[in-house]
Design a protein around this motif. Structure first.
Motif, PDB file in Angstrom:
ATOM      1  N   ASP A  32      37.434  46.922 -20.011  1.00  0.00           N
ATOM      2  CA  ASP A  32      36.127  46.318 -19.769  1.00  0.00           C
ATOM      3  C   ASP A  32      35.172  46.578 -20.932  1.00  0.00           C
ATOM      4  OD1 ASP A  32      34.268  44.940 -17.901  1.00  0.00           O
ATOM      5  OD2 ASP A  32      33.203  46.856 -17.985  1.00  0.00           O
ATOM      6  N   ALA A  33      35.337  47.723 -21.611  1.00  0.00           N
ATOM      7  CA  ALA A  33      34.433  48.084 -22.709  1.00  0.00           C
ATOM      8  C   ALA A  33      34.758  47.326 -23.993  1.00  0.00           C
ATOM      9  CB  ALA A  33      34.507  49.592 -22.966  1.00  0.00           C
ATOM     10  N   ALA A  34      35.991  46.868 -24.154  1.00  0.00           N
ATOM     11  CA  ALA A  34      36.369  46.191 -25.410  1.00  0.00           C
ATOM     12  C   ALA A  34      37.272  44.998 -25.125  1.00  0.00           C
ATOM     13  CB  ALA A  34      37.061  47.177 -26.351  1.00  0.00           C
ATOM     14  N   PRO A  35      36.811  44.012 -24.357  1.00  0.00           N
ATOM     15  CA  PRO A  35      37.688  42.905 -23.954  1.00  0.00           C
ATOM     16  C   PRO A  35      38.169  42.029 -25.099  1.00  0.00           C
ATOM     17  CG  PRO A  35      35.407  42.412 -23.414  1.00  0.00           C
ATOM     18  CD  PRO A  35      35.436  43.844 -23.841  1.00  0.00           C
ATOM     19  N   ASP A  36      37.425  42.000 -26.190  1.00  0.00           N
ATOM     20  CA  ASP A  36      37.784  41.117 -27.305  1.00  0.00           C
ATOM     21  C   ASP A  36      38.605  41.815 -28.384  1.00  0.00           C
ATOM     22  OD1 ASP A  36      36.432  38.878 -26.225  1.00  0.00           O
ATOM     23  OD2 ASP A  36      34.517  39.733 -26.890  1.00  0.00           O
ATOM     24  N   SER A  37      38.996  43.072 -28.175  1.00  0.00           N
ATOM     25  CA  SER A  37      39.850  43.752 -29.154  1.00  0.00           C
ATOM     26  C   SER A  37      41.177  43.006 -29.286  1.00  0.00           C
ATOM     27  CB  SER A  37      40.123  45.194 -28.723  1.00  0.00           C
ATOM     28  OG  SER A  37      38.994  46.007 -28.905  1.00  0.00           O
ATOM     29  N   PRO A  38      41.658  42.824 -30.503  1.00  0.00           N
ATOM     30  CA  PRO A  38      42.898  42.078 -30.705  1.00  0.00           C
ATOM     31  C   PRO A  38      44.117  42.804 -30.137  1.00  0.00           C
ATOM     32  CG  PRO A  38      41.622  42.187 -32.738  1.00  0.00           C
ATOM     33  CD  PRO A  38      41.001  43.162 -31.788  1.00  0.00           C
ATOM     34  N   ASP A  49      49.607  36.733 -30.140  1.00  0.00           N
ATOM     35  CA  ASP A  49      48.298  36.942 -30.746  1.00  0.00           C
ATOM     36  C   ASP A  49      47.238  36.635 -29.703  1.00  0.00           C
ATOM     37  OD1 ASP A  49      46.047  37.176 -32.294  1.00  0.00           O
ATOM     38  OD2 ASP A  49      46.776  35.928 -33.940  1.00  0.00           O
ATOM     39  N   GLY A  50      46.620  37.683 -29.179  1.00  0.00           N
ATOM     40  CA  GLY A  50      45.608  37.506 -28.148  1.00  0.00           C
ATOM     41  C   GLY A  50      44.604  38.635 -28.173  1.00  0.00           C
ATOM     42  N   THR A  51      43.976  38.882 -27.048  1.00  0.00           N
ATOM     43  CA  THR A  51      42.979  39.943 -26.918  1.00  0.00           C
ATOM     44  C   THR A  51      43.309  40.809 -25.709  1.00  0.00           C
ATOM     45  OG1 THR A  51      41.533  38.651 -25.476  1.00  0.00           O
ATOM     46  CG2 THR A  51      41.211  38.414 -27.874  1.00  0.00           C
ATOM     47  N   PHE A  52      42.594  41.930 -25.594  1.00  0.00           N
ATOM     48  CA  PHE A  52      42.749  42.769 -24.404  1.00  0.00           C
ATOM     49  C   PHE A  52      42.507  41.938 -23.143  1.00  0.00           C
ATOM     50  CE2 PHE A  52      41.691  47.276 -26.237  1.00  0.00           C
ATOM     51  CZ  PHE A  52      42.805  47.180 -27.057  1.00  0.00           C
ATOM     52  N   ARG A  53      41.488  41.071 -23.181  1.00  0.00           N
ATOM     53  CA  ARG A  53      41.162  40.245 -22.012  1.00  0.00           C
ATOM     54  C   ARG A  53      42.350  39.360 -21.623  1.00  0.00           C
ATOM     55  NH1 ARG A  53      37.179  37.861 -23.993  1.00  0.00           N
ATOM     56  NH2 ARG A  53      35.393  38.866 -22.958  1.00  0.00           N
ATOM     57  N   ASP A  54      43.005  38.778 -22.620  1.00  0.00           N
ATOM     58  CA  ASP A  54      44.140  37.902 -22.341  1.00  0.00           C
ATOM     59  C   ASP A  54      45.291  38.652 -21.685  1.00  0.00           C
ATOM     60  OD1 ASP A  54      42.756  35.807 -23.606  1.00  0.00           O
ATOM     61  OD2 ASP A  54      43.603  36.328 -25.569  1.00  0.00           O
ATOM     62  N   VAL A  55      45.622  39.817 -22.237  1.00  0.00           N
ATOM     63  CA  VAL A  55      46.746  40.581 -21.702  1.00  0.00           C
ATOM     64  C   VAL A  55      46.398  41.157 -20.337  1.00  0.00           C
ATOM     65  CG1 VAL A  55      48.353  42.476 -22.134  1.00  0.00           C
ATOM     66  CG2 VAL A  55      47.511  41.112 -24.051  1.00  0.00           C
ATOM     67  N   GLU A  56      45.145  41.580 -20.165  1.00  0.00           N
ATOM     68  CA  GLU A  56      44.740  42.100 -18.855  1.00  0.00           C
ATOM     69  C   GLU A  56      44.875  41.017 -17.785  1.00  0.00           C
ATOM     70  OE1 GLU A  56      41.053  44.331 -16.508  1.00  0.00           O
ATOM     71  OE2 GLU A  56      40.704  43.437 -18.482  1.00  0.00           O
ATOM     72  N   ARG A  57      44.541  39.784 -18.119  1.00  0.00           N
ATOM     73  CA  ARG A  57      44.667  38.707 -17.127  1.00  0.00           C
ATOM     74  C   ARG A  57      46.136  38.524 -16.723  1.00  0.00           C
ATOM     75  NH1 ARG A  57      42.129  34.726 -14.585  1.00  0.00           N
ATOM     76  NH2 ARG A  57      43.310  32.828 -14.112  1.00  0.00           N
ATOM     77  N   VAL A  58      47.051  38.562 -17.706  1.00  0.00           N
ATOM     78  CA  VAL A  58      48.474  38.473 -17.367  1.00  0.00           C
ATOM     79  C   VAL A  58      48.864  39.641 -16.472  1.00  0.00           C
ATOM     80  CG1 VAL A  58      50.826  38.487 -18.286  1.00  0.00           C
ATOM     81  CG2 VAL A  58      49.030  37.233 -19.488  1.00  0.00           C
ATOM     82  N   ALA A  59      48.399  40.840 -16.813  1.00  0.00           N
ATOM     83  CA  ALA A  59      48.734  42.033 -16.028  1.00  0.00           C
ATOM     84  C   ALA A  59      48.193  41.926 -14.604  1.00  0.00           C
ATOM     85  CB  ALA A  59      48.184  43.278 -16.718  1.00  0.00           C
ATOM     86  N   ARG A  60      46.992  41.444 -14.471  1.00  0.00           N
ATOM     87  CA  ARG A  60      46.397  41.336 -13.127  1.00  0.00           C
ATOM     88  C   ARG A  60      47.040  40.202 -12.321  1.00  0.00           C
ATOM     89  NH1 ARG A  60      42.470  44.588 -11.755  1.00  0.00           N
ATOM     90  NH2 ARG A  60      41.355  45.813 -13.332  1.00  0.00           N
ATOM     91  N   ARG A  61      47.460  39.142 -12.973  1.00  0.00           N
ATOM     92  CA  ARG A  61      48.211  38.095 -12.266  1.00  0.00           C
ATOM     93  C   ARG A  61      49.572  38.633 -11.817  1.00  0.00           C
ATOM     94  NH1 ARG A  61      49.011  32.961 -15.658  1.00  0.00           N
ATOM     95  NH2 ARG A  61      49.977  32.284 -13.683  1.00  0.00           N
ATOM     96  N   LEU A  62      50.196  39.439 -12.678  1.00  0.00           N
ATOM     97  CA  LEU A  62      51.465  40.060 -12.301  1.00  0.00           C
ATOM     98  C   LEU A  62      51.259  41.025 -11.140  1.00  0.00           C
ATOM     99  CD1 LEU A  62      54.468  40.677 -12.762  1.00  0.00           C
ATOM    100  CD2 LEU A  62      53.783  42.354 -14.498  1.00  0.00           C
TER     101      LEU A  62
END
Length: 511
Positions: A32-38, A49-62
């Motif tokens: 939450d503190a750094a959602p745009d970190s690569p 090639d994405g961001t923390f936000r992108d991978v977190e969304r995959v993780a939360r969907r999983l």
């Protein structure tokens, strides 16, 4: 699990080393503190090639998809994946669900993987269709309720809507089972709690020199330390994640100049393979200011070479059971940084037994093993862990590892159980006895050598014949001996036991 003395629990909580926070909460706050970190995966097979936000969304969907399939707090989720985005998604999803994650190094073969799955009985297993020598083997995990294969049906596990929040957990309960080889014939399952894993993550994050730079993680995320360095430490610090799924010195050197990435060190091999590569130039030294070395024997010739190049090396000592026991700060005098394994880290206590064996305890010490008998052997009632390593302490508290009671070899940071390999060798036609010992190696620290006695009338097998046999047993290639020697008989004790220290000396003399 081992019993932790109440006074230690009180001490660790009072010092703030153990907190009520679970690993899922730790992750969620960092993301939450750094959602745009690569978040990047440098791969010829599966780049990302994405961001923390992108991978977190995959993780939360999983996580939502797994919860819909009945997976919840305390359930075990195993994965055997290379350093890919999906490995992070599985680990993060497990943390959000309050589940127990079981990482498996991607180069483990059928023998090791089959044992691990039987030992932990996971509710979920995620693997890849193929990567290098690893391939989808459905018969091994036919009894696992939920299986996902990256490159085939992994996306089918993802729910349309991501899981919100993080499941409440007891921080004293297990969150991770990390398997490591050692003195036993099968891998040992090491249990870590939310408290021990969170403390280790915070401690590692604080030890990195602030000017080190953006790290490239090439150590397998199926290993404890590779996983922590890839998926926890950067999130806590808000730093980019850069993963390499195959250790390729040429690619690492290329990424230094193109992306400004640096390697964190690890075993000596990760550094020497860069220096020895034809593509290495003096320009790369700008990105090699530090080398944190550990994970096995550190040859003095390596640290001397680094010093000559202006690279500041510093050593540390730990294991999957107790990840960070000692370390030398990068600011310490050179002889302390390079000739000792450092001082006890915050919260850690060490002492030497009468025979010189190192005993340790601290806030990042594991809960024990999946095998209760191993837990009983390795821990005492006062919370001390018998490391199996021999060392000396100087008057200032600096520790130097001088030997090993335990019967294993550390090749490039990978533990090799000598009894496990010996058992496989004894199944070869004509082999009467076998001993597997460590021999020094300037790149890897150590490598395995096999010494065999053949039966009367039998022919000595060749190295190729031995390799073909070990291939058939399913033993991981990293464990195969790289030297093969014949003896008419072994040096023995009065009771007939093979004296391995003499075998080791003789093999070194032959080399």
């Amino acid at each position: 699990m081992r019993k932790i003395p109440p006074e230690l629990v009180q001490r660790y909580e009072a010092a703030g080393w153990w907190t009520p926070q679970g690993v899922g909460q730790l992750l969620a706050a960092g993301l939450d503190a750094a959602p745009d970190s690569p978040f990047r995966v440098h791969s010829e097979v599966r780049p990302y090639d994405g961001t923390f936000r992108d991978v977190e969304r995959v993780a939360r969907r999983l996580a939502a998809g797994l919860r819909a399939r009945g997976v919840g707090p305390g359930d075990r989720i195993a994965f055997q994946l290379p350093n890919w985005m999906e490995a992070a998604a599985v680990f993060w999803a497990s943390a959000f669900l309050g589940a127990v994650v079981v990482p498996v190094v991607h180069f483990y073969g059928r023998k090791e993987l089959g044992y691990i799955l039987r030992a932990v009985e996971p509710k979920v297993f995620v693997t890849a269709e193929r990567f290098g020598r690893m391939e989808h083997q459905p018969d091994l995990y036919a009894g696992v309720p939920v299986v996902g294969v990256v490159g085939r049906d992994f996306d089918a596990l993802l729910a349309d809507e991501p899981l919100s929040g993080t499941a409440p957990v007891d921080p004293a309960r297990e969150v991770l089972i990390a398997f490591t080889s050692g003195t036993t014939r099968d891998p040992k399952g090491v249990l870590h709690s939310h408290r021990t894993l969170a403390f280790e993550t915070r401690q590692l994050a604080e030890r990195y020199p602030p000017e080190w730079g953006r790290l490239l993680t090439a150590a397998p995320v199926g290993h404890f330390i590779g996983m922590v360095n890839a998926f926890l430490v950067p999130v806590l610090a808000g730093n980019p994640v850069n993963l390499l799924d195959v250790w390729d010195p040429a690619k690492a050197l290329e990424l230094m100049l193109s992306d400004g990435l640096v390697t964190g060190g690890g075993t000596a091999y990760f550094v020497t393979s860069l220096l020895d590569h034809p593509a290495f130039t003096p320009d790369h030294l700008r990105y090699m200011r530090y080398a944190g070395l550990g994970g096995g024997t550190i040859p003095s010739v390596v640290v001397d070479r680094l010093a000559d190049l202006g690279i500041k090396a510093f050593r540390s000592y730990g294991s999957t059971e107790h990840p960070s026991v000692t370390a030398s700060p990068h600011t310490a005098a050179e002889h302390l940084r390079t000739r000792t394994d450092g001082k006890a880290l915050p919260g850690v206590e060490i002492r030497l037994a009468e025979d010189g064996e190192i005993l340790s305890r601290g806030p990042d010490l594991c809960l024990g093993y999946t095998d209760a008998a191993l837990t009983e052997q390795a821990f005492d009632g006062d919370g001390w862990y018998r490391t199996g390593d021999i060392g000396v302490l100087d008057e200032d508290g600096y520790l130097t590892i001088t030997g090993r009671k335990a019967d294993f070899i550390i090749r490039g940071g990978e533990n090799i159980s000598a009894p496990e390999v010996e058992e496989a060798l004894l199944a070869m036609d004509g082999v009467a006895e076998a001993a597997v010992v460590a021999v020094p190696d300037a790149r890897l620290g150590e490598r395995a050598a096999a010494v065999v006695r053949v039966r009367a009338g039998s022919r000595m097998p060749t190295l190729d014949i031995m390799r073909a046999h070990l291939e058939r047993t399913g033993l991981a290639r990293q464990k195969w001996p790289e030297q093969l020697h014949e003896v008419e008989d072994f040096p023995r004790t009065a009771s007939g036991k093979i004296q391995k220290h003499l075998v080791r000396r003789d093999v070194a003399a032959r080399a």
